[in-house]
Write a protein that holds these residues in place. Structure first.
Motif, mmCIF file in Angstrom:
data_model
loop_
_atom_site.group_PDB
_atom_site.id
_atom_site.type_symbol
_atom_site.label_atom_id
_atom_site.label_comp_id
_atom_site.label_asym_id
_atom_site.label_seq_id
_atom_site.Cartn_x
_atom_site.Cartn_y
_atom_site.Cartn_z
ATOM 1 N N PHE A 1 -73.796 7.002 88.326
ATOM 2 C CA PHE A 1 -74.156 7.728 89.536
ATOM 3 C C PHE A 1 -75.226 7.015 90.351
ATOM 4 O O PHE A 1 -75.423 7.311 91.515
ATOM 5 N N ARG A 2 -75.921 6.076 89.727
ATOM 6 C CA ARG A 2 -76.992 5.395 90.435
ATOM 7 C C ARG A 2 -76.472 4.688 91.687
ATOM 8 O O ARG A 2 -77.161 4.571 92.683
ATOM 9 N N GLY A 3 -75.213 4.241 91.611
ATOM 10 C CA GLY A 3 -74.621 3.542 92.755
ATOM 11 C C GLY A 3 -74.546 4.404 94.002
ATOM 12 O O GLY A 3 -74.496 3.892 95.113
ATOM 13 N N LEU A 4 -74.560 5.720 93.812
ATOM 14 C CA LEU A 4 -74.410 6.617 94.955
ATOM 15 C C LEU A 4 -75.651 6.646 95.836
ATOM 16 O O LEU A 4 -75.559 6.863 97.041
ATOM 17 N N LYS A 5 -76.813 6.417 95.210
ATOM 18 C CA LYS A 5 -78.061 6.470 95.978
ATOM 19 C C LYS A 5 -78.003 5.536 97.174
ATOM 20 O O LYS A 5 -78.488 5.854 98.251
ATOM 21 N N ALA A 6 -77.367 4.372 96.952
ATOM 22 C CA ALA A 6 -77.337 3.368 98.009
ATOM 23 C C ALA A 6 -76.529 3.837 99.222
ATOM 24 O O ALA A 6 -76.778 3.394 100.342
ATOM 25 N N ILE A 7 -75.545 4.731 99.003
ATOM 26 C CA ILE A 7 -74.731 5.149 100.145
ATOM 27 C C ILE A 7 -75.080 6.559 100.619
ATOM 28 O O ILE A 7 -74.360 7.176 101.389
ATOM 29 N N LEU A 8 -76.212 7.082 100.144
ATOM 30 C CA LEU A 8 -76.636 8.423 100.505
ATOM 31 C C LEU A 8 -76.616 8.621 102.014
ATOM 32 O O LEU A 8 -76.130 9.631 102.531
ATOM 33 N N PHE A 9 -77.133 7.638 102.729
ATOM 34 C CA PHE A 9 -77.226 7.726 104.182
ATOM 35 C C PHE A 9 -75.833 7.892 104.804
ATOM 36 O O PHE A 9 -75.614 8.777 105.625
ATOM 37 N N ILE A 10 -74.898 7.062 104.344
ATOM 38 C CA ILE A 10 -73.537 7.133 104.873
ATOM 39 C C ILE A 10 -72.939 8.499 104.583
ATOM 40 O O ILE A 10 -72.276 9.105 105.419
ATOM 41 N N LEU A 11 -73.216 9.004 103.370
ATOM 42 C CA LEU A 11 -72.682 10.316 102.978
ATOM 43 C C LEU A 11 -73.171 11.402 103.933
ATOM 44 O O LEU A 11 -72.381 12.182 104.472
ATOM 45 N N VAL A 12 -74.482 11.437 104.155
ATOM 46 C CA VAL A 12 -75.065 12.451 105.020
ATOM 47 C C VAL A 12 -74.489 12.317 106.430
ATOM 48 O O VAL A 12 -74.089 13.291 107.060
ATOM 49 N N PHE A 13 -74.410 11.096 106.894
ATOM 50 C CA PHE A 13 -73.916 10.813 108.236
ATOM 51 C C PHE A 13 -72.483 11.330 108.399
ATOM 52 O O PHE A 13 -72.172 12.044 109.360
ATOM 53 N N THR A 14 -71.627 11.002 107.427
ATOM 54 C CA THR A 14 -70.231 11.462 107.475
ATOM 55 C C THR A 14 -70.173 12.979 107.490
ATOM 56 O O THR A 14 -69.428 13.586 108.266
ATOM 57 N N ALA A 15 -70.969 13.588 106.611
ATOM 58 C CA ALA A 15 -70.953 15.039 106.498
ATOM 59 C C ALA A 15 -71.314 15.672 107.838
ATOM 60 O O ALA A 15 -70.624 16.556 108.334
ATOM 61 N N VAL A 16 -72.403 15.189 108.435
ATOM 62 C CA VAL A 16 -72.888 15.763 109.692
ATOM 63 C C VAL A 16 -71.830 15.601 110.780
ATOM 64 O O VAL A 16 -71.474 16.564 111.464
ATOM 65 N N LEU A 17 -71.310 14.400 110.924
ATOM 66 C CA LEU A 17 -70.312 14.138 111.962
ATOM 67 C C LEU A 17 -69.119 15.080 111.836
ATOM 68 O O LEU A 17 -68.707 15.718 112.802
ATOM 69 N N ASN A 18 -68.590 15.165 110.601
ATOM 70 C CA ASN A 18 -67.394 15.972 110.385
ATOM 71 C C ASN A 18 -67.658 17.459 110.591
ATOM 72 O O ASN A 18 -66.852 18.167 111.170
ATOM 73 N N THR A 19 -68.816 17.910 110.112
ATOM 74 C CA THR A 19 -69.127 19.326 110.218
ATOM 75 C C THR A 19 -69.219 19.756 111.682
ATOM 76 O O THR A 19 -68.699 20.794 112.074
ATOM 77 N N PHE A 20 -69.895 18.960 112.475
ATOM 78 C CA PHE A 20 -70.186 19.389 113.843
ATOM 79 C C PHE A 20 -69.105 19.031 114.847
ATOM 80 O O PHE A 20 -69.004 19.656 115.893
ATOM 81 N N LEU A 21 -68.341 18.021 114.565
ATOM 82 C CA LEU A 21 -67.448 17.534 115.608
ATOM 83 C C LEU A 21 -65.977 17.880 115.408
ATOM 84 O O LEU A 21 -65.137 17.501 116.206
ATOM 85 N N THR A 22 -65.651 18.597 114.321
ATOM 86 C CA THR A 22 -64.247 18.934 114.126
ATOM 87 C C THR A 22 -63.922 20.247 114.854
ATOM 88 O O THR A 22 -64.591 21.259 114.629
ATOM 89 N N PRO A 23 -62.915 20.226 115.717
ATOM 90 C CA PRO A 23 -62.544 21.461 116.401
ATOM 91 C C PRO A 23 -61.774 22.370 115.454
ATOM 92 O O PRO A 23 -61.207 21.924 114.460
ATOM 93 N N GLY A 24 -61.747 23.668 115.728
ATOM 94 C CA GLY A 24 -61.010 24.584 114.876
ATOM 95 C C GLY A 24 -61.597 25.975 114.940
ATOM 96 O O GLY A 24 -62.291 26.308 115.891
ATOM 97 N N ARG A 25 -61.283 26.784 113.903
ATOM 98 C CA ARG A 25 -61.762 28.163 113.908
ATOM 99 C C ARG A 25 -63.272 28.197 113.687
ATOM 100 O O ARG A 25 -63.800 27.464 112.853
ATOM 101 N N GLU A 26 -63.930 29.069 114.436
ATOM 102 C CA GLU A 26 -65.381 29.105 114.391
ATOM 103 C C GLU A 26 -65.882 29.757 113.109
ATOM 104 O O GLU A 26 -65.337 30.756 112.646
ATOM 105 N N LEU A 27 -66.906 29.142 112.493
ATOM 106 C CA LEU A 27 -67.516 29.714 111.300
ATOM 107 C C LEU A 27 -68.881 30.296 111.678
ATOM 108 O O LEU A 27 -69.136 31.478 111.541
ATOM 109 N N VAL A 28 -69.746 29.430 112.165
ATOM 110 C CA VAL A 28 -71.053 29.850 112.664
ATOM 111 C C VAL A 28 -71.238 29.197 114.025
ATOM 112 O O VAL A 28 -70.714 28.121 114.273
#
Lengths: 281, 266, 282
Positions: free
Chosen positions: B67-94
């Protein structure tokens, strides 16, 4: 013909200024003559920047002389057809063991050269085994080089060269990065190869104690051979050596000082045992 | 920070995975990666998880290490998550201010993160159980057919092998240079982006010089050990498949079958 | 200024197969103005130890006190400590990066946040102290000879005006004359500038004629801590650790064994010469 002969070898390289324009030539090797027989143990001494390493790279055709010729085992080093024969018969070991390791496991690293030459798998295994035994590293054949001490890494590097079955090994400051124990290990291995296997050794160093075992010493200064002779002859010329930014071994220096102080001690003492015998006589 | 990168590091221990032929492991990794991109449902991910967990168990490599290898890509993970969460169109949640989070967005973000995490873990698992030289041997052998198209397979394999061997050496070197410059009061942690980028110069210049020096040394050492490309080169241990490897291929084919079935049915 | 190293441990990669105890219960102290040698085989923990002295590494056990204050305590100004304990790494010339020599030496004081004039004054003084000539100030550091590069790199640390200077293998890779030059520089910094100097080395011959006290590391432990002469009296123990006593000391101890009534706690050629001549009544 001798095993290695250098005749009036000159090596110049172009010096360039800031913008890449030719700034002049620098002569790194200046009319060097050498004559080395099969089975000799040669030491080449010289300060930093005296051209020792440049000269060494000529011995296995890594560099070619600007003028003059070098013959290795009867072949001209500029002869393109003989280049692999020359590299097979003259192996090189360099200063930094880390930068010459190719394999991730000792055994693989030693196998690198025979693999390049195209030897059969079974014979490679045999050669790897024998080479590691010669430098007493057989117990580490499965280790990762990064787990070894400096002296052990350098012995693996020597084994890597031995696996080519060379006639001569050139060692370019092999002990400069090692601690005293590592130095002893490497020098012991090198001497054994010379004594037992009759491999020609060319040891480049500025550690004077290591040059004591050589049959002949060449001292380089500014690209030229400034002095040559047996260790006894060379180390009795203290002032000349100091002019070349070198010293004599501590034992020799003490013997020299004692003789100046009026003690009857022969010149050119090289080892502790010799000095003790001379004093206690 | 730099030591967290496990990709390209070998973990020396003995396990079934360690002893497999590298070609099997390459093929397996490939199938596994493809399966990750085929799965669109949670059922699919359950299958991938079962496969991955059993491989980790077989590898005998400590989980912490993987799992140590994941620390290095933490930034990319967060970035992907944020982009996908906010920019995907569809049914409204919040919805608040001008931002809307959709159900599809959350779903996509979760999949993307899982996919990346599984991708990194899977490929680290391969490098952790395969020595670099074994890995490149495998690559060279399995991609040998590319030579027909004038692809310099041997050279690429050799470059990879050297790169992998020198990664730890250069990481150590980087560490040393960072320490040396820190000893001269260099500060890499504070200031704005521009200052931080500028603060890398004292590390990068010596690092590049050192890398070139090492490369030069290595090239000379290789040449003097008669290296002249792949022509006429032999191997001390040519790769050969054993019974274990054939069994592993069977397992892989089964996995692939399950992947296809799950892909179609669910 | 005083440094106290109190029961310091350092374990690398705890809990993995790569676990390594690099420092094991190391305790010693350094007073102002001392001249110390730190000796041990490669991998004995010397380098790990010195990187603890300026806070680059944190002990995993025990503590380090600078002027009585624990440097691991909250709010301790580590950056200021790095100015006070100057650390010159092995092959320091490999860390040069600026376009010219002067700019490179300015890097340290600039990081301390000093005024422009103060920075330049310090860089000038440091370069003078290591014996770099004025005409070399504005050449690229990469155009200098090996020995000059090393001196410039040392100047880069000196310009931070450290109270303690740690030199890790300062002579590595240099020819005999180059070694002498660097050691003479260390002597000068110690005696003229009154800096506490710690030289890390595995060459006893280099240390013998220079330092006053020697610390010997073996396998992560501090096994000897005594004045230079006392340490070199333990020839057998040092050799068992893969270290050697200075050649001169070894000769005298051989002579003593052979029955000559000489002292064997001498370390320089000059001392040995007088001692042997004294025995022979010359």
């Amino acid at each position: 013909m001798n095993f290695l002969e250098a005749k009036k070898v000159i090596f110049e390289y172009v010096r360039r200024g800031k913008d890449g324009e030719v700034d002049g030539f620098k002569r790194a090797i200046d009319e060097v003559d050498l004559d080395i027989s099969q089975g000799d143990f040669i030491a080449i001494l010289g300060p930093n920047g005296s051209g020792k390493s440049t000269l060494a790279k000529h011995f296995n055709s890594l560099l070619h002389p600007t003028e003059g010729t070098i013959y290795v085992d009867g072949c001209d080093t500029t002869d393109a057809d003989k280049i692999w024969d020359i590299r097979k018969s003259v192996g090189m070991v360099f200063q930094n063991p880390e930068n010459q390791m190719i394999g991730t496991i000792v055994e693989e690293d030693v196998a690198f050269a025979p693999e390049n030459i195209g030897i059969d798998p079974e014979e490679i295994k045999q050669r790897v085994r024998e080479s590691l035994v010669m430098v007493e590293m057989q117990d580490h054949r499965k280790s990762s080089p990064s787990k070894l001490s400096g002296g052990q890494k350098q012995r693996v590097a020597i084994a890597g060269v031995l696996a080519m079955h060379p006639k001569c090994i050139v060692l370019d400051e092999p002990t400069a990065m090692l601690d005293p124990e590592g130095r002893r290990e490497v020098i012991r291995a090198v001497r054994a190869l010379n004594d037992v296997e009759n491999i020609t050794i060319i040891l480049i160093t500025h550690n004077m104690e290591e040059a004591v075992y050589a049959d002949r010493i060449y001292v380089m200064k500014d690209g030229r051979i400034a002095m040559s002779g047996t260790p006894r002859e060379i180390f009795s010329r203290v002032e000349e050596l100091e002019e070349c930014r070198l010293t004599v071994p501590q034992v020799t220096k003490l013997a020299y000082e004692l003789r100046k102080g009026g003690l009857d001690i022969p010149s050119g003492i090289l080892t502790r045992e010799e000095l003790c015998r001379a004093i206690c006589r | 920070m730099i030591r967290d990168i496990t990709l390209g590091q070998y973990y020396p221990t003995d396990s079934v995975l360690h002893r497999l032929d590298p070609r099997v492991k390459l093929c397996g990794t490939l199938i596994y990666v493809i399966s990750l991109f085929l799965f669109q449902t949670f059922t699919g991910y359950i299958v991938a998880t079962v496969f991955l967990v059993s491989m980790i168990a077989l590898s005998h490599v400590p989980v912490k290490f993987i799992f140590r290898g994941l620390k290095a890509i933490l930034f990319i993970l967060v970035f992907t998550a944020v982009l996908n969460t906010f920019l995907t169109p569809g049914r409204e949640l919040v919805s608040f201010w001008k931002i809307t989070i959709t159900i599809e967005g959350v779903r996509l973000a979760a999949f993307m993160i899982l996919r990346l995490v599984y991708l990194i873990i899977g490929s680290s698992l391969m490098t952790l159980t395969t020595t670099p030289s074994n890995l490149t041997d495998g690559l060279e052998k399995s991609l040998g057919w590319l030579k027909v198209f004038r692809v310099p397979v041997h050279e690429i394999a050799m470059m990879m092998s050297i790169a992998l061997t020198f990664i730890p050496v250069l990481l150590e070197e980087t560490d040393r240079i960072i320490k040396a410059q820190q000893a001269r009061g260099a500060d890499f942690e504070s200031g704005n982006i521009i200052r931080r980028v500028k603060s890398l110069v004292p590390i990068l210049v010596p690092l590049f010089i050192s890398a070139f020096r090492r490369a030069n040394d290595l090239a000379i050492a290789m040449e003097s050990r008669c290296y002249h490309g792949g022509d006429g080169r032999t191997k001390m241990r040519p790769l050969a498949y054993g019974f274990r490897d054939i069994m592993a291929y069977v397992v892989l084919v089964l996995y692939l079958a399950v992947v296809i079935v799950v892909g179609i049915m669910f | 200024m005083s440094i106290i190293v109190n029961h310091v441990d350092h374990i690398y990669n705890p809990g993995t197969v790569f676990e390594k105890k690099a420092l094991n219960d190391v305790t010693f102290s350094v007073e102002n103005g001392e001249y110390i040698g730190l000796v041990g085989r490669t991998g004995s923990g010397k380098s790990t130890l010195v990187t603890h002295l300026n806070g680059l590494m944190k002990p995993t056990g025990g503590g380090i006190y600078y002027d009585g204050v624990d440097i691991s305590s909250d709010g301790y100004d580590i950056k200021a400590l790095r100015g006070k304990v100057g650390l010159v790494f092995q092959y320091p010339e490999h860390q040069l990066f600026e376009e010219d020599v002067f700019a490179d030496v300015c890097f340290g004081p600039k990081n301390l946040g000093l005024k422009e004039t103060e920075i330049e004054l310090r860089a000038y003084e440091a370069l003078k102290a290591v014996g770099i000539k004025d005409e070399q100030f504005y050449v690229s550091p990469f155009d200098l000879s090996g020995g000059e590069k090393r001196r410039v790199a040392i100047a880069g640390v000196l310009a931070m005006k450290p109270e303690v200077l740690v030199l890790d293998e300062p002579c590595a890779g240099l020819d005999p004359a180059g070694r002498e030059e660097i050691l003479a520089l260390a002597d000068h910094l110690h005696s003229s500038l009154n800096i506490t100097v710690i030289i890390v080395s595995h060459s006893m011959d280099d240390l013998a004629e220079h330092v006053e006290r020697i610390l010997v590391m073996n396998d992560g432990m501090l096994v000897m801590d005594a004045p230079t002469r006392v340490v070199f009296g333990h020839r057998a123990e040092l050799e068992a650790m893969g270290l050697a006593v200075p050649e001169v000391t070894a000769i005298l101890s051989d002579l003593k064994k052979a029955g000559l009534p000489v002292r064997d706690d001498l370390i320089t050629i000059e001392e040995a010469r007088s001692e042997i001549l004294r025995v022979f009544g010359k």
